[in-house]
Design an enzyme around this catalytic site. Structure first.
Site, PDB file in Angstrom:
ATOM      1  N   GLY A  14      -6.376   4.229   0.955  1.00 33.41           N
ATOM      2  CA  GLY A  14      -6.425   3.481   2.200  1.00 33.41           C
ATOM      3  C   GLY A  14      -7.836   3.422   2.760  1.00 33.41           C
ATOM      4  CD  GLU A 170       3.925   9.861 -13.442  1.00 27.96           C
ATOM      5  OE1 GLU A 170       3.924   8.651 -13.183  1.00 27.96           O
ATOM      6  OE2 GLU A 170       3.258  10.690 -12.787  1.00 27.96           O
ATOM      7  CD  GLN A 316      -1.263  -2.668  -4.972  1.00 32.85           C
ATOM      8  OE1 GLN A 316      -1.397  -3.423  -4.022  1.00 32.85           O
ATOM      9  NE2 GLN A 316      -2.157  -2.585  -5.935  1.00 32.85           N
TER      10      GLN A 316
HETATM   11  C1  LIG Z   1       0.845  13.351  -8.181  1.00 32.83           C
HETATM   12  C2  LIG Z   1       0.896  11.999  -7.527  1.00 32.83           C
HETATM   13  C3  LIG Z   1       1.172  10.879  -8.290  1.00 32.83           C
HETATM   14  C4  LIG Z   1       1.229   9.616  -7.705  1.00 32.83           C
HETATM   15  N1  LIG Z   1       1.492   8.523  -8.488  1.00 32.83           N
HETATM   16  C5  LIG Z   1       1.447   7.294  -7.943  1.00 32.83           C
HETATM   17  C6  LIG Z   1       1.625   6.135  -8.750  1.00 32.83           C
HETATM   18  O1  LIG Z   1       1.827   6.234  -9.962  1.00 32.83           O
HETATM   19  N2  LIG Z   1       1.548   4.912  -8.142  1.00 32.83           N
HETATM   20  C7  LIG Z   1       1.312   4.781  -6.800  1.00 32.83           C
HETATM   21  O2  LIG Z   1       1.238   3.671  -6.304  1.00 32.83           O
HETATM   22  N3  LIG Z   1       1.184   5.853  -6.013  1.00 32.83           N
HETATM   23  C8  LIG Z   1       1.234   7.104  -6.542  1.00 32.83           C
HETATM   24  N4  LIG Z   1       1.054   8.211  -5.749  1.00 32.83           N
HETATM   25  C9  LIG Z   1       0.927   8.013  -4.286  1.00 32.83           C
HETATM   26  C10 LIG Z   1      -0.466   7.549  -3.901  1.00 32.83           C
HETATM   27  O3  LIG Z   1      -1.438   8.352  -4.516  1.00 32.83           O
HETATM   28  C11 LIG Z   1      -0.553   7.616  -2.381  1.00 32.83           C
HETATM   29  O4  LIG Z   1       0.420   6.765  -1.838  1.00 32.83           O
HETATM   30  C12 LIG Z   1      -1.939   7.201  -1.903  1.00 32.83           C
HETATM   31  O5  LIG Z   1      -2.901   8.117  -2.369  1.00 32.83           O
HETATM   32  C13 LIG Z   1      -1.974   7.138  -0.375  1.00 32.83           C
HETATM   33  O6  LIG Z   1      -3.246   6.751   0.025  1.00 32.83           O
HETATM   34  P1  LIG Z   1      -3.836   7.263   1.410  1.00 32.83           P
HETATM   35  O7  LIG Z   1      -5.157   6.596   1.562  1.00 32.83           O
HETATM   36  O8  LIG Z   1      -2.820   7.117   2.463  1.00 32.83           O
HETATM   37  O9  LIG Z   1      -4.040   8.840   1.207  1.00 32.83           O
HETATM   38  P2  LIG Z   1      -4.854   9.634   0.121  1.00 32.83           P
HETATM   39  O10 LIG Z   1      -5.181   8.797  -1.050  1.00 32.83           O
HETATM   40  O11 LIG Z   1      -4.083  10.884  -0.106  1.00 32.83           O
HETATM   41  O12 LIG Z   1      -6.227   9.983   0.838  1.00 32.83           O
HETATM   42  C14 LIG Z   1      -6.288  10.801   1.961  1.00 32.83           C
HETATM   43  C15 LIG Z   1      -7.720  11.273   2.147  1.00 32.83           C
HETATM   44  O13 LIG Z   1      -7.851  11.854   3.425  1.00 32.83           O
HETATM   45  C16 LIG Z   1      -8.616  13.031   3.351  1.00 32.83           C
HETATM   46  N5  LIG Z   1      -8.209  13.901   4.448  1.00 32.83           N
HETATM   47  C17 LIG Z   1      -6.966  14.357   4.726  1.00 32.83           C
HETATM   48  N6  LIG Z   1      -6.980  15.118   5.834  1.00 32.83           N
HETATM   49  C18 LIG Z   1      -8.269  15.146   6.257  1.00 32.83           C
HETATM   50  C19 LIG Z   1      -8.912  15.783   7.360  1.00 32.83           C
HETATM   51  N7  LIG Z   1      -8.254  16.519   8.240  1.00 32.83           N
HETATM   52  N8  LIG Z   1     -10.259  15.617   7.499  1.00 32.83           N
HETATM   53  C20 LIG Z   1     -10.965  14.850   6.609  1.00 32.83           C
HETATM   54  N9  LIG Z   1     -10.384  14.235   5.555  1.00 32.83           N
HETATM   55  C21 LIG Z   1      -9.047  14.376   5.393  1.00 32.83           C
HETATM   56  C22 LIG Z   1      -8.260  13.597   1.983  1.00 32.83           C
HETATM   57  O14 LIG Z   1      -9.263  14.481   1.517  1.00 32.83           O
HETATM   58  C23 LIG Z   1      -8.139  12.334   1.147  1.00 32.83           C
HETATM   59  O15 LIG Z   1      -9.340  11.975   0.533  1.00 32.83           O
HETATM   60  C24 LIG Z   1       1.007   9.477  -6.305  1.00 32.83           C
HETATM   61  C25 LIG Z   1       0.721  10.609  -5.538  1.00 32.83           C
HETATM   62  C26 LIG Z   1       0.654  11.857  -6.139  1.00 32.83           C
HETATM   63  C27 LIG Z   1       0.340  13.064  -5.311  1.00 32.83           C
END
Ligand SMILES: Cc1cc2nc3c(=O)[nH]c(=O)nc-3n(C[C@H](O)[C@H](O)[C@H](O)COP(=O)(O)OP(=O)(O)OC[C@H]3O[C@@H](n4cnc5c(N)ncnc54)[C@H](O)[C@@H]3O)c2cc1C
Length: 424
Positions: A14, A170, A316
């Site tokens: 995101g 997986e 996505q």
């Molecule tokens: C093992 C695994 C497999 C997955 N497989 C898939 C898949 O095959 N296909 C798919 O679409 N989705 C998959 N997902 C889900 C997908 O990865 C998440 O939906 C996606 O990463 C969400 O994006 P985000 O930006 O919300 O959070 P994230 O990508 O988790 O990013 C959050 C960020 O915020 C930072 N952060 C958090 N708290 C703080 C704080 N207090 N201070 C500073 N920084 C902070 C973290 O360090 C991180 O970099 C999977 C998830 C996991 C765990």
């Protein structure tokens, strides 16, 4: 007049998408993350099962966004959002003021109120988690090889995966291949092919988000690989001896948690309504109720304006939502009305192991080798950086041809190891 300041918390799917969507906007962007790297979570299980190295699936955020001149990256841990004062509170240094905030802090594990299970059943969310699981798995085989007691050996060769979503499937499929193929000829006391891999799902079925036909194929492929699939089975206890399934104990030295997730605790400091998973309930334009200058996207947000159930926690959703939030900020600056977010579902895939996957693209549903090939090319395409793409492609080709897992390293201090590999 100074440019409006947009603060993005989180450099995951995101956060990165939001930053990129603001690259030509007349704003000053600050991206905060407590880690210096963006992590490609969908391939974490391949680090946990010794196919890929941490450096293959993570890239320094600073490097990823190096060409974006209106953006600064800061490595800080955010402890609180003071939405009233429009400030982000960090562990080191003064609070950071913003005009607009995009919160993209993702999710962490949830043990359904049983946090005491955490040390015995690590989840898979970070590189440290993946290296911890890799160490536990490889150590279980090593200990079994030198174990004289029959029951203890069986316990060491029993692996339980809790949670039958894509990650659990997986992991189970890949562990089964590792035990039955990769390690088969390397041990003298134990027969690794007799390893038990038990996949436990409390709900009626594994891969509940897929159509029944694809679920059935995935289940059959898992069973063919030797995975015991236990559906409608609740884990009622976990400790150092293993798990309890209903009232039946199952001795297992390695348990992995792939069941529940909860939004990052930072979301709770916003002071606005949360759903049961701790996610911020957002307005149709992804802003917070009462705070039109704050947007929450990805796993941290609960968006239920499109379907009866909130959108799923997948990459996505995070990426598309982040782009919409960024566009809404630009609209608001121009005095225009914001637009509601509409998620375009591009499909759902899960991998079961070598040559086996399922794919639901809406208009087309397929499984087996073709689905596996699509999965591979999609993930190569989505990875960040040419080096990572090339390295992952080569590792996969090698492990497909030779059944070898090139990163079978047992590291004593996982965190140190991460730092070393990331720094490469
Ligand atoms: C093992 C695994 C497999 C997955 N497989 C898939 C898949 O095959 N296909 C798919 O679409 N989705 C998959 N997902 C889900 C997908 O990865 C998440 O939906 C996606 O990463 C969400 O994006 P985000 O930006 O919300 O959070 P994230 O990508 O988790 O990013 C959050 C960020 O915020 C930072 N952060 C958090 N708290 C703080 C704080 N207090 N201070 C500073 N920084 C902070 C973290 O360090 C991180 O970099 C999977 C998830 C996991 C765990």
């Amino acid at each position: 007049m100074p440019l409006p300041h947009v603060v993005i918390v989180g450099g995951g799917f995101g956060g990165l998408s939001a930053a990129r969507a603001l690259r030509h906007a007349p704003v000053r962007v600050t991206l905060l993350d407590r880690r210096n790297h963006h992590l490609f979570q969908p391939l974490l299980y391949q680090v946990a099962t010794a196919t890929l190295s941490p450096g293959d699936i993570a890239s320094p955020i600073r490097w990823v966004l190096r060409h974006q001149k209106n953006l600064q990256v800061l490595l800080v841990d955010v402890t609180r959002i003071d939405a009233g004062a429009r400030q982000v509170v960090v562990t080191e240094g003064l609070p950071i003021s913003y005009d607009f905030l995009i919160l993209a802090t993702g999710a962490s594990h949830a043990y359904f109120g049983r946090d005491e299970w955490r040390p015995f059943a690590p989840g898979l969310k970070s590189l440290e988690d993946a290296l911890d699981i890799r160490r536990r798995v490889l150590m279980a085989f090593e200990r079994a090889e030198r174990e004289a007691d029959h029951d203890r050996r069986d316990m060491l060769l029993t692996f339980v995966i809790v949670g039958g979503g894509p990650t659990g499937v997986e992991l189970a499929g890949t562990l089964a291949e590792m035990a039955r193929r990769t390690l088969r000829e390397e041990f003298r006391t134990i027969e690794t092919s007799r390893t038990r891999i038990v996949l436990v799902e409390a709900g009626p079925t594994i891969l509940a988000s897929f159509p029944e036909k694809l679920r059935d194929r995935a289940r059959a492929a898992l069973q063919q690989k030797g995975v015991e699939v236990c559906e409608r089975t609740a884990v009622t206890h976990i400790d150092e001896r293993g798990v309890r399934l209903g009232d039946q104990p199952l001795a297992a030295a390695t348990v992995v948690w792939a069941a529940g997730v909860a939004a990052s605790p930072l979301v709770g400091t916003l002071g606005t309504p949360l759903d049961r998973a701790g996610r911020a309930i957002v307005e149709p334009d992804l802003s917070l109720p009462g705070h039109p200058e704050v947007f929450v996207v990805g796993d941290a947000a609960s968006f239920s304006h499109q379907n009866a159930r909130p959108l799923p926690g997948v990459a996505q959703v995070a990426m598309q939502g982040a782009v919409q939030a960024a566009r809404n900020i630009v609209r608001r600056m121009a005095g225009e009305a914001t637009r509601p977010f509409h998620y375009t579902d591009k499909g759902n895939m899960a991998i079961v192991g070598r040559g086996a996957a399922i794919a639901d693209l809406g208009f087309l549903r397929f499984s087996g080798f073709p689905a596996w090939m699509v999965w591979i090319f999609l993930h190569i395409f989505m990875l960040i950086g040419f080096r990572n793409r090339l390295s992952v492609l080569m590792q996969w080709a090698l492990s497909y041809l030779t059944m070898q897992r090139s990163v079978r390293l047992i590291t004593v201090a996982p965190a140190t190891h991460v730092e070393r590999e990331i720094g490469e």
